[in-house]
Design an enzyme around this catalytic site. Structure first.
Site, mmCIF file in Angstrom:
data_model
loop_
_atom_site.group_PDB
_atom_site.id
_atom_site.type_symbol
_atom_site.label_atom_id
_atom_site.label_comp_id
_atom_site.label_asym_id
_atom_site.label_seq_id
_atom_site.Cartn_x
_atom_site.Cartn_y
_atom_site.Cartn_z
ATOM 1 N N SER A 30 47.272 101.644 129.886
ATOM 2 C CA SER A 30 46.157 101.420 129.008
ATOM 3 C C SER A 30 45.866 99.779 129.137
ATOM 4 O O SER A 30 44.645 99.319 129.037
ATOM 5 C CB SER A 30 46.262 102.041 127.838
ATOM 6 O OG SER A 30 47.180 101.435 126.919
ATOM 7 N N ASN A 31 46.876 99.046 129.244
ATOM 8 C CA ASN A 31 46.722 97.695 128.823
ATOM 9 C C ASN A 31 46.039 97.069 130.067
ATOM 10 O O ASN A 31 45.472 95.779 130.040
ATOM 11 C CB ASN A 31 48.248 96.984 128.941
ATOM 12 C CG ASN A 31 48.768 96.953 127.445
ATOM 13 O OD1 ASN A 31 47.895 97.386 126.639
ATOM 14 N ND2 ASN A 31 50.164 96.864 127.283
ATOM 15 N N TYR B 207 64.766 84.592 131.512
ATOM 16 C CA TYR B 207 64.571 85.903 130.968
ATOM 17 C C TYR B 207 65.955 86.707 131.387
ATOM 18 O O TYR B 207 66.073 87.762 131.007
ATOM 19 C CB TYR B 207 63.366 86.470 131.688
ATOM 20 C CG TYR B 207 62.114 85.954 131.092
ATOM 21 C CD1 TYR B 207 61.859 84.828 130.026
ATOM 22 C CD2 TYR B 207 60.935 86.379 131.766
ATOM 23 C CE1 TYR B 207 60.533 84.404 129.801
ATOM 24 C CE2 TYR B 207 59.581 86.062 131.327
ATOM 25 C CZ TYR B 207 59.566 85.073 130.221
ATOM 26 O OH TYR B 207 58.344 84.754 129.797
ATOM 27 N N LYS C 186 53.071 93.097 127.758
ATOM 28 C CA LYS C 186 54.306 93.775 128.080
ATOM 29 C C LYS C 186 54.608 94.955 127.566
ATOM 30 O O LYS C 186 54.346 95.311 126.140
ATOM 31 C CB LYS C 186 55.390 92.751 127.657
ATOM 32 C CG LYS C 186 56.945 93.208 127.923
ATOM 33 C CD LYS C 186 57.834 92.510 127.328
ATOM 34 C CE LYS C 186 58.435 93.033 126.161
ATOM 35 N NZ LYS C 186 59.299 92.539 125.177
ATOM 36 N N SER C 187 55.086 96.078 128.270
ATOM 37 C CA SER C 187 55.446 97.195 127.498
ATOM 38 C C SER C 187 56.341 97.910 128.279
ATOM 39 O O SER C 187 56.531 97.657 129.575
ATOM 40 C CB SER C 187 54.295 98.143 127.228
ATOM 41 O OG SER C 187 54.644 99.475 126.881
ATOM 42 N N ARG D 44 51.324 103.135 127.944
ATOM 43 C CA ARG D 44 50.865 101.826 127.415
ATOM 44 C C ARG D 44 50.580 100.631 128.555
ATOM 45 O O ARG D 44 49.604 100.269 128.545
ATOM 46 C CB ARG D 44 51.883 101.469 126.429
ATOM 47 C CG ARG D 44 51.543 99.941 125.892
ATOM 48 C CD ARG D 44 50.209 99.826 125.127
ATOM 49 N NE ARG D 44 50.139 100.605 124.011
ATOM 50 C CZ ARG D 44 48.902 100.851 123.339
ATOM 51 N NH1 ARG D 44 47.821 100.304 123.580
ATOM 52 N NH2 ARG D 44 49.080 101.657 122.219
ATOM 53 N N LEU E 126 48.829 89.968 122.886
ATOM 54 C CA LEU E 126 48.745 91.096 121.796
ATOM 55 C C LEU E 126 49.228 90.418 120.497
ATOM 56 O O LEU E 126 49.458 91.133 119.496
ATOM 57 C CB LEU E 126 49.304 92.399 122.228
ATOM 58 C CG LEU E 126 48.400 92.896 123.308
ATOM 59 C CD1 LEU E 126 49.383 94.048 123.813
ATOM 60 C CD2 LEU E 126 47.157 93.403 123.042
#
Length: 286
Positions: A238-239, A50, A229-230, A235, A187
């Site tokens: 909330s995840n 990554y 991932k966000s 977000r 997701l």
């Protein structure tokens, strides 16, 4: 339901982690990890390929949160699977991230000198450099090929998993050894069809949650470790709000029925290992 899961080696892992795949190492990863820790994540998942391990380590350090409270995963890339190279890479990774140990370290792909790399991971675990070791992208075929030759059984297998691809055959195989599945792309990589599934929309309305939370709750309730991932803080928050509701047995059965048995990535396809080796040169900038 607990928000931590006990692995087959006795170590505990938070059921919801924060993944940093495709977040650039231009300060974006540092910011994302810092914000994820601020909203309550205590499990961060990165990888050598990554190219953002250093920013993850720096964000953890600067968070002010005690190291033992944060579960950190990274992964070894196939280019470095030769035994001595793998040993050196583990040490270099710890140094790059500014860490004394990693909570979990995975073989990122099932190609090349897998058994040599695994031996290096086993030794690093014995030396206290890594708490738990596992694999990633191991299909039933690769699991049966390599794992019988390992001295120790992996604690986790990180694979593609979402309601459209529920890895039924793999899960049966892993259950014998209490190996946990971690979901990458939990997701469905934002699959519009998945998010507009009538069942998922109905459940979102019933429970007062968004469709993403419905998908992640299903996975967590199935005993899967999820790595959404966000880069948006709201977000991110909330995840991870998945533990204040639960589906009925009937609802779980209906969600299981969404399985199409096929994902976006097939590690068994011919040439995948060669392609990945040529696509990612992790030492290009060394």
């Amino acid at each position: 339901m607990s928000n931590t899961i006990t692995l087959n080696d006795g170590n505990k892992i938070p059921a919801v982690g924060f993944g940093v795949f495709q977040i650039p190492a231009d300060g974006s990863t540092y910011t994302a990890v810092k914000e994820a820790l601020e909203v309550g994540y205590r499990h961060i998942d990165t990888a050598q390929a990554y190219f953002n391990e250093k920013e993850v380590g720096q964000a953890v350090k600067d968070s002010g949160i005690a190291r033992e409270e944060i579960f950190i995963t990274s992964k070894l890339w196939i280019q470095d699977y030769a035994y001595e190279t793998a040993q050196a890479t583990i040490d270099a990774t710890l140094e790059k991230m500014g860490l004394d140990y990693l909570d979990l370290y995975l073989l990122h792909q099932p190609y090349g000198k897998v058994e040599e790399a695994w031996r290096a991971l086993e030794e690093a675990k014995a030396a206290g450099k890594i708490k738990s070791i596992g694999v990633s992208n191991f299909t039933p075929h690769f699991w049966k090929t390599f794992v019988p030759n390992f001295a120790t059984v992996p604690a986790v297998n990180q694979v593609e998993f979402n309601p459209y691809f529920q890895q039924k055959e793999l899960r049966e195989l892993l259950a014998k050894d209490k190996v946990k599945i971690e979901a990458w792309a939990p997701l469905g990589q934002g699959n519009k069809a998945l998010f507009s599934e009538p069942l998922i929309e109905q459940l979102a309305e019933k429970y007062g949650k968004d469709t993403g939370q419905i998908i992640l709750r299903f996975e967590v309730q199935e005993g899967i470790i999820v790595l959404p991932k966000s880069t948006k803080k709201a977000r991110m928050a909330s995840n991870k709000e998945l533990f204040d509701f639960a589906f009925t047995d009937q609802e779980m059965a209906e969600l299981r029925a969404l399985d199409k048995g096929k994902g976006s990535h097939d590690p068994d396809a011919p040439g995948v290992g060669d392609y990945l080796l040529s696509a990612y040169d992790i030492h290009a900038n060394d």
